[in-house]
Design a protein around this motif. Structure first.
Motif, PDB file in Angstrom:
ATOM      1  N   GLY A  77      -0.758  -5.793   0.780  1.00  0.00           N
ATOM      2  CA  GLY A  77      -0.911  -6.900   1.713  1.00  0.00           C
ATOM      3  C   GLY A  77       0.036  -8.059   1.491  1.00  0.00           C
ATOM      4  O   GLY A  77      -0.311  -9.206   1.764  1.00  0.00           O
ATOM      5  N   ASN A  78       1.254  -7.770   1.023  1.00  0.00           N
ATOM      6  CA  ASN A  78       2.206  -8.843   0.764  1.00  0.00           C
ATOM      7  C   ASN A  78       3.345  -8.898   1.765  1.00  0.00           C
ATOM      8  O   ASN A  78       4.237  -9.749   1.664  1.00  0.00           O
ATOM      9  CB  ASN A  78       2.771  -8.709  -0.655  1.00  0.00           C
ATOM     10  N   THR A  79       3.348  -8.038   2.750  1.00  0.00           N
ATOM     11  CA  THR A  79       4.368  -8.036   3.795  1.00  0.00           C
ATOM     12  C   THR A  79       3.680  -8.027   5.155  1.00  0.00           C
ATOM     13  O   THR A  79       2.767  -7.239   5.375  1.00  0.00           O
ATOM     14  CB  THR A  79       5.286  -6.820   3.682  1.00  0.00           C
ATOM     15  N   PHE A  80       4.151  -8.913   6.041  1.00  0.00           N
ATOM     16  CA  PHE A  80       3.551  -9.049   7.361  1.00  0.00           C
ATOM     17  C   PHE A  80       4.639  -9.006   8.426  1.00  0.00           C
ATOM     18  O   PHE A  80       5.722  -9.555   8.237  1.00  0.00           O
ATOM     19  CB  PHE A  80       2.811 -10.395   7.494  1.00  0.00           C
TER      20      PHE A  80
ATOM     21  N   LYS B 223       0.455   6.720   6.743  1.00  0.00           N
ATOM     22  CA  LYS B 223       0.269   7.536   5.543  1.00  0.00           C
ATOM     23  C   LYS B 223       1.015   6.954   4.360  1.00  0.00           C
ATOM     24  O   LYS B 223       0.984   7.527   3.285  1.00  0.00           O
ATOM     25  CB  LYS B 223       0.749   8.967   5.797  1.00  0.00           C
ATOM     26  N   GLU B 224       1.703   5.830   4.520  1.00  0.00           N
ATOM     27  CA  GLU B 224       2.398   5.200   3.415  1.00  0.00           C
ATOM     28  C   GLU B 224       2.094   3.704   3.402  1.00  0.00           C
ATOM     29  O   GLU B 224       1.424   3.198   4.295  1.00  0.00           O
ATOM     30  CB  GLU B 224       3.895   5.452   3.489  1.00  0.00           C
ATOM     31  N   ASN B 225       2.590   2.989   2.374  1.00  0.00           N
ATOM     32  CA  ASN B 225       2.168   1.603   2.182  1.00  0.00           C
ATOM     33  C   ASN B 225       3.105   0.557   2.782  1.00  0.00           C
ATOM     34  O   ASN B 225       2.815  -0.634   2.709  1.00  0.00           O
ATOM     35  CB  ASN B 225       1.949   1.319   0.692  1.00  0.00           C
ATOM     36  N   ARG B 226       4.215   0.978   3.389  1.00  0.00           N
ATOM     37  CA  ARG B 226       5.132  -0.005   3.973  1.00  0.00           C
ATOM     38  C   ARG B 226       4.710  -0.349   5.395  1.00  0.00           C
ATOM     39  O   ARG B 226       4.438   0.542   6.190  1.00  0.00           O
ATOM     40  CB  ARG B 226       6.554   0.534   3.987  1.00  0.00           C
ATOM     41  N   ALA B 227       4.714  -1.637   5.725  1.00  0.00           N
ATOM     42  CA  ALA B 227       4.364  -2.073   7.070  1.00  0.00           C
ATOM     43  C   ALA B 227       5.449  -1.645   8.051  1.00  0.00           C
ATOM     44  O   ALA B 227       6.621  -1.531   7.701  1.00  0.00           O
ATOM     45  CB  ALA B 227       4.195  -3.585   7.104  1.00  0.00           C
TER      46      ALA B 227
ATOM     47  N   SER C   1      -7.488   3.299   1.539  1.00  0.00           N
ATOM     48  CA  SER C   1      -7.324   2.128   0.678  1.00  0.00           C
ATOM     49  C   SER C   1      -5.877   1.839   0.334  1.00  0.00           C
ATOM     50  O   SER C   1      -5.577   0.765  -0.174  1.00  0.00           O
ATOM     51  CB  SER C   1      -8.135   2.306  -0.604  1.00  0.00           C
ATOM     52  N   THR C   2      -4.947   2.734   0.593  1.00  0.00           N
ATOM     53  CA  THR C   2      -3.541   2.498   0.239  1.00  0.00           C
ATOM     54  C   THR C   2      -2.618   2.601   1.443  1.00  0.00           C
ATOM     55  O   THR C   2      -1.411   2.750   1.289  1.00  0.00           O
ATOM     56  CB  THR C   2      -3.072   3.482  -0.840  1.00  0.00           C
ATOM     57  N   SER C   3      -3.160   2.519   2.617  1.00  0.00           N
ATOM     58  CA  SER C   3      -2.369   2.655   3.842  1.00  0.00           C
ATOM     59  C   SER C   3      -1.904   1.309   4.364  1.00  0.00           C
ATOM     60  O   SER C   3      -2.673   0.344   4.374  1.00  0.00           O
ATOM     61  CB  SER C   3      -3.210   3.334   4.930  1.00  0.00           C
ATOM     62  N   ALA C   4      -0.657   1.251   4.828  1.00  0.00           N
ATOM     63  CA  ALA C   4      -0.233   0.114   5.637  1.00  0.00           C
ATOM     64  C   ALA C   4      -0.960   0.213   6.971  1.00  0.00           C
ATOM     65  O   ALA C   4      -1.259   1.310   7.451  1.00  0.00           O
ATOM     66  CB  ALA C   4       1.272   0.141   5.848  1.00  0.00           C
ATOM     67  N   MET C   5      -1.251  -0.937   7.562  1.00  0.00           N
ATOM     68  CA  MET C   5      -2.044  -0.933   8.780  1.00  0.00           C
ATOM     69  C   MET C   5      -1.447  -1.866   9.814  1.00  0.00           C
ATOM     70  O   MET C   5      -0.667  -2.765   9.489  1.00  0.00           O
ATOM     71  CB  MET C   5      -3.484  -1.330   8.466  1.00  0.00           C
TER      72      MET C   5
END
Length: 124
Positions: free
Chosen positions: A55-58, A100-104, A30-34
């Protein structure tokens, strides 16, 4: 651990649209960048799109920017890739991946977990 399963692939004609889905499960899903990657026969796996958490960076590959859109539903632990104006060169196995982290990231080596892939074939 994060488990990923893609769905939605298939055979379409050039110009058609298709939506891929990726179901994520596991403690940190639930907290992973994908991201989405693809691999065509005889070619290396390449970056397609990525999204941060929440979900604010693409990021998008130049080859798909303006045609593909990635999104996520954090409540359902789902990742999506909406593909439009498909071209024969989009034919590949598409993989969902998680970090394993939230940055794309657009870098394949930054991703720790991978799904088995789903085939997308675009006929001319």
């Amino acid at each position: 651990q994060v488990q990923l399963v893609e769905s939605g692939g298939g055979l379409v004609q050039a110009g058609d649209s298709l939506r891929l889905s990726c179901a994520a499960s596991g403690r940190t899903a639930s907290t992973s960048a994908m991201g989405w990657f693809r691999q065509a026969p005889g070619k290396e796996r390449e970056f397609v799109a990525a999204i941060s958490w929440p979900g604010n960076t693409f990021y998008y590959a130049d080859s798909v920017r303006g045609r593909f859109t990635t999104s996520r539903d954090n409540a359902k632990n789902m990742l999506y890739l909406q593909m439009s104006s498909l071209k024969p060169e989009d034919t590949a196995v598409y993989y969902c991946a998680a970090r394993k982290e939230n940055r794309a990231s657009s870098n394949l080596v930054d991703y720790n977990y991978w799904g088995p892939g789903t085939q997308v074939t675009v006929s001319s």
